[in-house]
Design an enzyme around this catalytic site. Structure first.
Site, PDB file in Angstrom:
ATOM      1  N   HIS A 130       0.358  -1.153  -0.021  1.00  0.00           N
ATOM      2  CA  HIS A 130      -0.075   0.205   0.135  1.00  0.00           C
ATOM      3  C   HIS A 130       0.796   0.968   0.229  1.00  0.00           C
ATOM      4  O   HIS A 130       0.238   2.291   0.401  1.00  0.00           O
ATOM      5  CB  HIS A 130      -1.467   0.079   1.301  1.00  0.00           C
ATOM      6  CG  HIS A 130      -0.379   0.324   2.448  1.00  0.00           C
ATOM      7  ND1 HIS A 130      -1.049   0.418   3.559  1.00  0.00           N
ATOM      8  CD2 HIS A 130       1.339  -0.290   2.944  1.00  0.00           C
ATOM      9  CE1 HIS A 130      -0.493  -0.096   4.881  1.00  0.00           C
ATOM     10  NE2 HIS A 130       0.536  -0.289   4.167  1.00  0.00           N
ATOM     11  N   HIS A 131       2.080   1.152   0.619  1.00  0.00           N
ATOM     12  CA  HIS A 131       3.057   2.497   0.340  1.00  0.00           C
ATOM     13  C   HIS A 131       3.251   3.109  -0.975  1.00  0.00           C
ATOM     14  O   HIS A 131       4.509   4.201  -1.619  1.00  0.00           O
ATOM     15  CB  HIS A 131       4.245   2.062   0.851  1.00  0.00           C
ATOM     16  CG  HIS A 131       4.047   1.901   2.307  1.00  0.00           C
ATOM     17  ND1 HIS A 131       3.049   2.926   3.513  1.00  0.00           N
ATOM     18  CD2 HIS A 131       4.518   0.885   3.180  1.00  0.00           C
ATOM     19  CE1 HIS A 131       2.530   2.502   4.571  1.00  0.00           C
ATOM     20  NE2 HIS A 131       3.731   1.149   4.317  1.00  0.00           N
ATOM     21  N   ALA A 132       2.928   1.770  -2.464  1.00  0.00           N
ATOM     22  CA  ALA A 132       3.627   2.950  -3.946  1.00  0.00           C
ATOM     23  C   ALA A 132       3.285   4.120  -4.151  1.00  0.00           C
ATOM     24  O   ALA A 132       2.030   3.590  -4.213  1.00  0.00           O
ATOM     25  CB  ALA A 132       3.736   1.159  -4.658  1.00  0.00           C
ATOM     26  N   ASP A 172      -0.687   5.015   3.199  1.00  0.00           N
ATOM     27  CA  ASP A 172      -0.148   6.595   2.379  1.00  0.00           C
ATOM     28  C   ASP A 172      -0.235   6.382   0.700  1.00  0.00           C
ATOM     29  O   ASP A 172      -0.800   7.282  -0.255  1.00  0.00           O
ATOM     30  CB  ASP A 172       0.978   6.958   2.923  1.00  0.00           C
ATOM     31  CG  ASP A 172       1.644   6.197   2.010  1.00  0.00           C
ATOM     32  OD1 ASP A 172       1.925   4.632   2.154  1.00  0.00           O
ATOM     33  OD2 ASP A 172       3.122   6.651   1.884  1.00  0.00           O
TER      34      ASP A 172
END
Length: 387
Positions: A130-132, A172
């Site tokens: 989920h951070h990419a 994010d």
């Protein structure tokens, strides 16, 4: 619609491997699938393979230049710091594009199954990256598979999707990719950005009409406080938003034993969150539920047990927490890691919490976190922020 639960799996998903000293060790998903198989959990689901996401599919959320740069790193293994590959968090390695595209493809396969009605629930435990971001790798994540699943569903005509992220780190990348899109409600419960990467996820980050929701919990928060916060924020918003499909990310790094973060949940508290989200999928989204893994860096004691419980919950056949782990699985875990594996599927906790109807305590940092979120977004959804 079929009532089946589908698990997307291919042994090649373990090729997403940043090296022997990196926290995101692929053995965690290998041991998860082995434990789920040994305990009969996989007998209750439909197993299905997947294909790598194509460049056109990846381009639904990632810039074409970024995809080409990742492919360049993949061909040689040489770093490209301009796109975040070659850092301690995201080391460069030969084959990184192919490995990342397969994980993205697995979450796409889950989304297709639910959209087409061939499965009511579908899970990719190797996913949840989920951070990419659109044009840079971040936080162990190269391609953002939950965002890709959401983007694909929007392209099919879905008008309202809710994404709930219970990883200890703020979701994010998913938030950023849909921050101004009122069709996507993103809810993230995470450790406060004041004490943990990525430093975002404050309640004031509210997106389009309150569709970005952030619950920033204090370090040290355990089962009762976490579940109180979840109950105070997630169900009211999902009921009001009424998504067509629910997408959830289940990083289990909120566990007290996780080496990279500071929340104090037990396996049993995490299991309670899986059951709650399952109920909410049926109550608010007609049962259409797409599930991914995520973070989790206690490779033997936590991740395999947590995600075996998750698969069992998705299948509609939750495991008795007193269930012993199998002898063969314990032997495999010792062989693969040298660690002494757990004997049962529980931490021996019976998590309970008081809901907000019991009153709000302004001296309690968890209650302050809850109210900061409710005050920021509830009025934007026509909800009363006061308990």
């Amino acid at each position: 619609m079929s009532r089946t639960a589908r698990v997307i799996w291919d042994d090649a998903l373990t090729a997403y491997n940043f090296g022997p000293s990196h926290p995101l060790a692929p053995v965690r998903v290998e041991l998860t699938m082995a434990l789920a198989r040994e305990l009969g959990v996989l007998d209750k689901v439909e197993l299905a393979g997947c294909a790598p996401a194509s460049d056109d599919e990846l381009a639904m959320v990632h810039k074409r230049g970024y995809i080409e740069a990742v492919k360049g790193v993949s061909a040689t293994g040489a770093p490209d710091l301009s796109v975040g590959l070659g850092t301690p968090d995201n080391p460069a390695f030969a084959g990184v594009h192919e490995a990342s595209a397969l994980i993205a493809g697995a979450s796409l396969a889950a989304a297709r199954a639910v959209w087409e009605g061939t499965a009511e629930h579908a899970v990719n435990v190797a996913g949840g990256l989920h951070h990419a971001m659109a044009s840079v790798a971040s936080g162990f994540c190269v391609y953002n598979d939950p965002a890709l699943a959401i983007a694909w569903l929007l392209a099919q005509g879905t008008s309202r999707i809710a994404y709930v992220d219970v990883d200890v780190h703020h979701g994010d990348g998913v938030q950023a990719l849909f921050y101004d899109d009122p069709r996507v409600l993103t809810i993230s419960l995470h450790e406060s950005p004041r004490t943990l990467f990525p430093g975002t996820g404050f309640p004031s980050e509210t997106g389009a009409d309150g569709t970005a929701v952030n619950v920033a919990l204090p370090a040290g928060c355990g089962d009762s406080g976490w579940l109180r916060a979840f109950d105070a924020v997630v169900p009211p918003l999902l009921r009001e938003f009424a998504p067509e499909i629910l997408v959830t990310q289940h990083g289990c790094d909120s566990h007290a034993l996780d080496p990279l973060a500071n929340l104090m949940l037990s396996l049993d508290g995490q299991r309670a969150s899986y059951a709650a989200l399952h109920r909410l999928a049926h109550e608010t989204a007609g049962g259409r539920w797409i599930v991914t893994g995520g973070g989790g860096y206690e490779l033997v004691q936590v991740v395999p047990r947590a995600w075996t419980h998750l698969i069992a919950e998705v299948a509609g056949h939750p495991l008795d927490p007193a269930t012993p782990t199998s002898h063969d699985w314990r032997r495999l875990a010792r062989e693969r890691t040298g660690e002494m594996p757990p004997l049962t599927m529980t931490d021996g906790r019976n998590p309970e919490f008081r809901d907000m109807s019991s009153g709000y305590d302004p001296a309690d940092p968890i209650d302050r976190a809850i109210m900061a979120t409710r005050n920021a977004v509830f009025p934007l959804h026509g909800l009363d922020p006061m308990p």
